[in-house]
Design a protein around this motif. Structure first.
Motif, PDB file in Angstrom:
ATOM      1  N   ARG A  88       7.483  -2.536   8.731  1.00  0.00           N
ATOM      2  CA  ARG A  88       6.984  -1.184   8.940  1.00  0.00           C
ATOM      3  C   ARG A  88       5.980  -0.755   7.867  1.00  0.00           C
ATOM      4  NH1 ARG A  88       7.617  -1.951  13.568  1.00  0.00           N
ATOM      5  NH2 ARG A  88       9.698  -1.952  14.482  1.00  0.00           N
ATOM      6  N   SER A  89       6.117  -1.275   6.656  1.00  0.00           N
ATOM      7  CA  SER A  89       5.134  -0.944   5.620  1.00  0.00           C
ATOM      8  C   SER A  89       3.868  -1.778   5.781  1.00  0.00           C
ATOM      9  CB  SER A  89       5.731  -1.170   4.226  1.00  0.00           C
ATOM     10  OG  SER A  89       6.056  -2.549   4.042  1.00  0.00           O
ATOM     11  N   GLY A  90       3.979  -2.922   6.427  1.00  0.00           N
ATOM     12  CA  GLY A  90       2.820  -3.804   6.580  1.00  0.00           C
ATOM     13  C   GLY A  90       2.005  -3.550   7.823  1.00  0.00           C
ATOM     14  N   VAL A  91       2.613  -2.936   8.858  1.00  0.00           N
ATOM     15  CA  VAL A  91       1.929  -2.701  10.129  1.00  0.00           C
ATOM     16  C   VAL A  91       1.978  -1.210  10.440  1.00  0.00           C
ATOM     17  CG1 VAL A  91       1.792  -3.288  12.572  1.00  0.00           C
ATOM     18  CG2 VAL A  91       2.649  -4.988  10.941  1.00  0.00           C
ATOM     19  N   GLY A  92       0.811  -0.578  10.545  1.00  0.00           N
ATOM     20  CA  GLY A  92       0.735   0.840  10.866  1.00  0.00           C
ATOM     21  C   GLY A  92       0.289   1.048  12.299  1.00  0.00           C
ATOM     22  N   LEU A  93       0.702   2.181  12.890  1.00  0.00           N
ATOM     23  CA  LEU A  93       0.378   2.492  14.281  1.00  0.00           C
ATOM     24  C   LEU A  93      -0.259   3.871  14.371  1.00  0.00           C
ATOM     25  CD1 LEU A  93       0.572   2.023  17.395  1.00  0.00           C
ATOM     26  CD2 LEU A  93       2.831   3.114  17.280  1.00  0.00           C
ATOM     27  N   LEU A 121      -2.875  -0.728  13.902  1.00  0.00           N
ATOM     28  CA  LEU A 121      -2.992  -0.783  15.349  1.00  0.00           C
ATOM     29  C   LEU A 121      -3.368   0.601  15.868  1.00  0.00           C
ATOM     30  CD1 LEU A 121       0.326  -2.754  16.099  1.00  0.00           C
ATOM     31  CD2 LEU A 121      -1.922  -3.692  15.521  1.00  0.00           C
ATOM     32  N   LEU A 122      -4.425   0.679  16.675  1.00  0.00           N
ATOM     33  CA  LEU A 122      -4.859   1.946  17.262  1.00  0.00           C
ATOM     34  C   LEU A 122      -4.757   1.836  18.774  1.00  0.00           C
ATOM     35  CD1 LEU A 122      -6.771   1.428  14.539  1.00  0.00           C
ATOM     36  CD2 LEU A 122      -7.721   3.617  15.264  1.00  0.00           C
ATOM     37  N   ILE A 172      -6.715  -3.731  14.889  1.00  0.00           N
ATOM     38  CA  ILE A 172      -6.634  -4.068  16.316  1.00  0.00           C
ATOM     39  C   ILE A 172      -6.718  -2.750  17.070  1.00  0.00           C
ATOM     40  CG2 ILE A 172      -5.267  -5.105  18.153  1.00  0.00           C
ATOM     41  CD1 ILE A 172      -4.004  -6.920  16.133  1.00  0.00           C
ATOM     42  N   VAL A 173      -7.800  -2.574  17.791  1.00  0.00           N
ATOM     43  CA  VAL A 173      -8.086  -1.292  18.425  1.00  0.00           C
ATOM     44  C   VAL A 173      -8.060  -1.460  19.940  1.00  0.00           C
ATOM     45  CG1 VAL A 173      -9.717   0.607  18.638  1.00  0.00           C
ATOM     46  CG2 VAL A 173      -9.507  -0.629  16.468  1.00  0.00           C
TER      47      VAL A 173
END
Length: 595
Positions: free
Chosen positions: A415-420, A500-501, A530-531
């Motif tokens: 969760r700290s490494g991948v944002g949404l 991630l967007l 990654i959009v």
């Protein structure tokens, strides 16, 4: 899961708190026994007064004064002890509800996203609030009442036996009959109670959904349709509750009262025979009549409280079922996403086995890369992001982050490494600071830095209270674009290596879209982007554009390369959007000139 196993889990859930604080339980039971002893002593003292003083004409002041004082002490003592006993059981109940609600909510926030695909918000709220409140009644209303009345019955039976064993045996005949009534009540009312609680959850869910979608309901003139659906559920709930009321009205108080009259007739008849035989005392009859007047009340109270017991068991079933849902599991080790490289190897996934959504994706994204994913609705774009977040386990194939399998990462590390950044911003009814920090204790400097990178800092500082400005429910004090920038700041505050967007510019104007693009350009090379985009103008400058169709990659390349393919899918999508934009601009110019 079998019903017997479920019932066992429910019983364990409800009873664990009875033994959790043994000193408190022992104190409550001691107070009950003492209060019962004081209660029972009253009619015995009255019997002594009648037989030893009133009938014999012995009115010695000292003896009568002592008897009166003792009677007053027993009554006042009984009232005080029952007050203290009620406090102890209430304390036990409230601590139980406190812990159950904490456990349930803690479990809900750890459930996998697949659970929420089918769960209804109103029903979950009902389980956490209404059902746990019914469990509280098990301790305050049922356990306290039943234990108190059971001990009172035992005490009165002992006192009756001391006065006249034959009359006591007649009174004792009420107990097995009442147990039979309780059994019949549980058997007939159980299904009706369960059905009524399920309908109550449906009512909560209906209200929650209607309020959340009120704008759409009114815009589509759907008030009558929703009101009709609510009326049907409400009427069903009324019918279910009336069924439980009818069962209770037939089997609880009226049945007990009728039996009590029959027992009273038996006691008077036997006493009359004993008077004839010269073995009865008037004081004994008075004491027995006094006990019988109070003997039926505990029995009636016990049977009526079984209604609460039934509701508590049903509520416990629902809470226990929720607690038995499998939570999302992560590895214990806290590996960190150090660089942000992503690899998809023959990735396959479907929400159901017979309907695959992703069909063997192979894709390598270097750390710091800017990749866009485009495609028509249903192509699998948002599903891909959900898998990268580990919201769902991949059906087949592999997802790797920095060369490690996604499943090897722990919760905090992932969760700290991948944002949404989702399409629909989720804004708390709290301050701007709290909405960016989200309870992570990041500090003022980190929060402000995240806001600057999202180009939101100057907007916040223009507000009267700055970062402590309260946003209200849904963040209505911010524009749609500002809410999106807030979510970007929230995601950036944790310094993720992958961002991630999901359609982040779908609902914003052109000006805000440019702000989002500027924020993305600032992050380029620093964070893997990654959009997922509907507006293709947002991702023109991406390193690679991946075109999905029905869960498969049909095209891949940068904007120039894809536009060079005269028959390409991306080129057709881009030209279609460009044409639609020109038509919209022409219409606006025509309206402006007409005005």
């Amino acid at each position: 899961m079998s019903s017997s196993k479920a019932r066992g889990g429910t019983f364990a859930l409800l009873t664990r708190y009875i033994y959790q604080d043994k000193p408190l339980l022992a104190k409550a039971l001691t107070l009950l026994v003492l209060a019962t002893a004081f209660d029972v002593a009253g009619p015995i003292l009255a019997k002594i007064f009648i037989d030893d003083h009133l009938l014999k004409g012995d009115f010695a002041p000292a003896a009568l004064g002592g008897l009166l004082a003792l009677y007053a002490i027993t009554q006042l003592g009984s009232a005080w002890l029952r007050y203290q006993q009620t406090l102890r059981f209430s304390e036990m109940a409230l601590s139980a509800v406190l812990d159950i609600r904490r456990r349930v909510f803690s479990h809900v926030v750890r459930l996998p996203m697949s659970y929420f695909d089918h769960a209804r918000t109103g029903q979950l709220v009902s389980r956490i609030t209404n059902d746990t409140e019914s469990i509280k009644d098990l301790y305050v209303q049922f356990l306290s009442n039943v234990l108190g009345n059971a001990i009172l019955l035992i005490g009165m039976l002992i006192a009756m036996a001391m006065l006249n064993i034959q009359l006591m045996i007649i009174a004792l005949g009420l107990v097995p009959t009442v147990l039979l009534i309780i059994y019949l009540y549980q058997r007939f009312s159980g299904p009706a109670v369960a059905h009524s609680r399920a309908l109550r959850s449906d009512i909560n869910a209906n209200i929650s959904e209607s309020i959340a979608g009120m704008a759409v309901i009114q815009a589509t003139a759907g008030q009558e349709r929703y009101l009709g659906h609510f009326d049907r559920v409400n009427q069903d709930y009324y019918g279910a509750r009336m069924k439980t009321v009818r069962i209770g009205a037939a089997l609880l108080r009226p049945a007990i009262d009728m039996l009590a009259v029959l027992v009273l007739v038996g006691i008077i008849a036997l006493f009359g025979l004993q008077v004839v035989e010269g073995v009865a005392e008037v004081g004994v009859l008075y004491a027995f009549l006094s006990y019988m007047g109070r003997f039926t009340e505990p029995l009636a109270e016990i049977t009526q409280r079984f209604n609460l017991y039934q509701q508590a068991m049903v509520a416990g079933d629902r809470v226990s079922t929720l607690l038995e849902q499998d939570a999302q599991h992560y590895q214990a080790e806290q590996a960190q996403v150090a660089h942000g490289a992503i690899a998809l190897n023959n990735l396959r996934f479907g929400y159901s086995a017979d309907k695959p959504v992703l069909k063997g994706l192979d894709l390598a994204i270097p750390a710091g890369g800017f990749y866009a994913v485009v495609g028509h609705t249903g192509s699998g774009k948002s599903t891909l992001l959900s898998l990268l977040l580990n919201f769902y386990p991949s059906g087949a194939g592999q997802i790797q982050l920095d060369g490690r399998d996604l499943a090897d990462y722990g919760h905090d590390g992932l969760r700290s490494g991948v944002g949404l950044i989702p399409q629909e911003p989720f804004v708390l009814a709290a301050s701007l600071y709290d909405n960016i920090d989200m309870g992570r204790n990041l500090g003022q400097q980190a929060v402000e830095q995240a806001a600057r990178r999202a180009h939101l800092h100057h907007v916040i500082m223009a507000m009267p209270e700055g970062y402590q400005t309260q946003l209200g429910e849904g963040g209505l004090r911010l524009s749609t674009g500002q809410r999106q920038q807030l979510i970007i700041a929230r995601a950036l505050a944790a310094s993720p290596k992958i961002l991630l967007l999901d359609e982040a510019t779908a609902n914003v104007d052109s000006e805000t879209e440019q702000v989002v693009q500027a924020a993305l350009n600032d992050l380029r090379g620093e964070v893997t982007l990654i959009v997922v985009a509907h507006r293709l103008s947002t991702i023109r400058h991406a390193d690679q554009i991946v075109v999905l169709s029905h869960g498969e990659i049909i095209e891949q390349g940068d904007h120039a390369a894809l536009m060079a393919d005269a028959n390409g899918h991306y080129r057709a999508m881009y030209q279609l959007q460009l044409q639609a934009l020109k038509v919209a601009q022409a219409e606006q110019e025509e309206l402006a000139s007409g005005a």
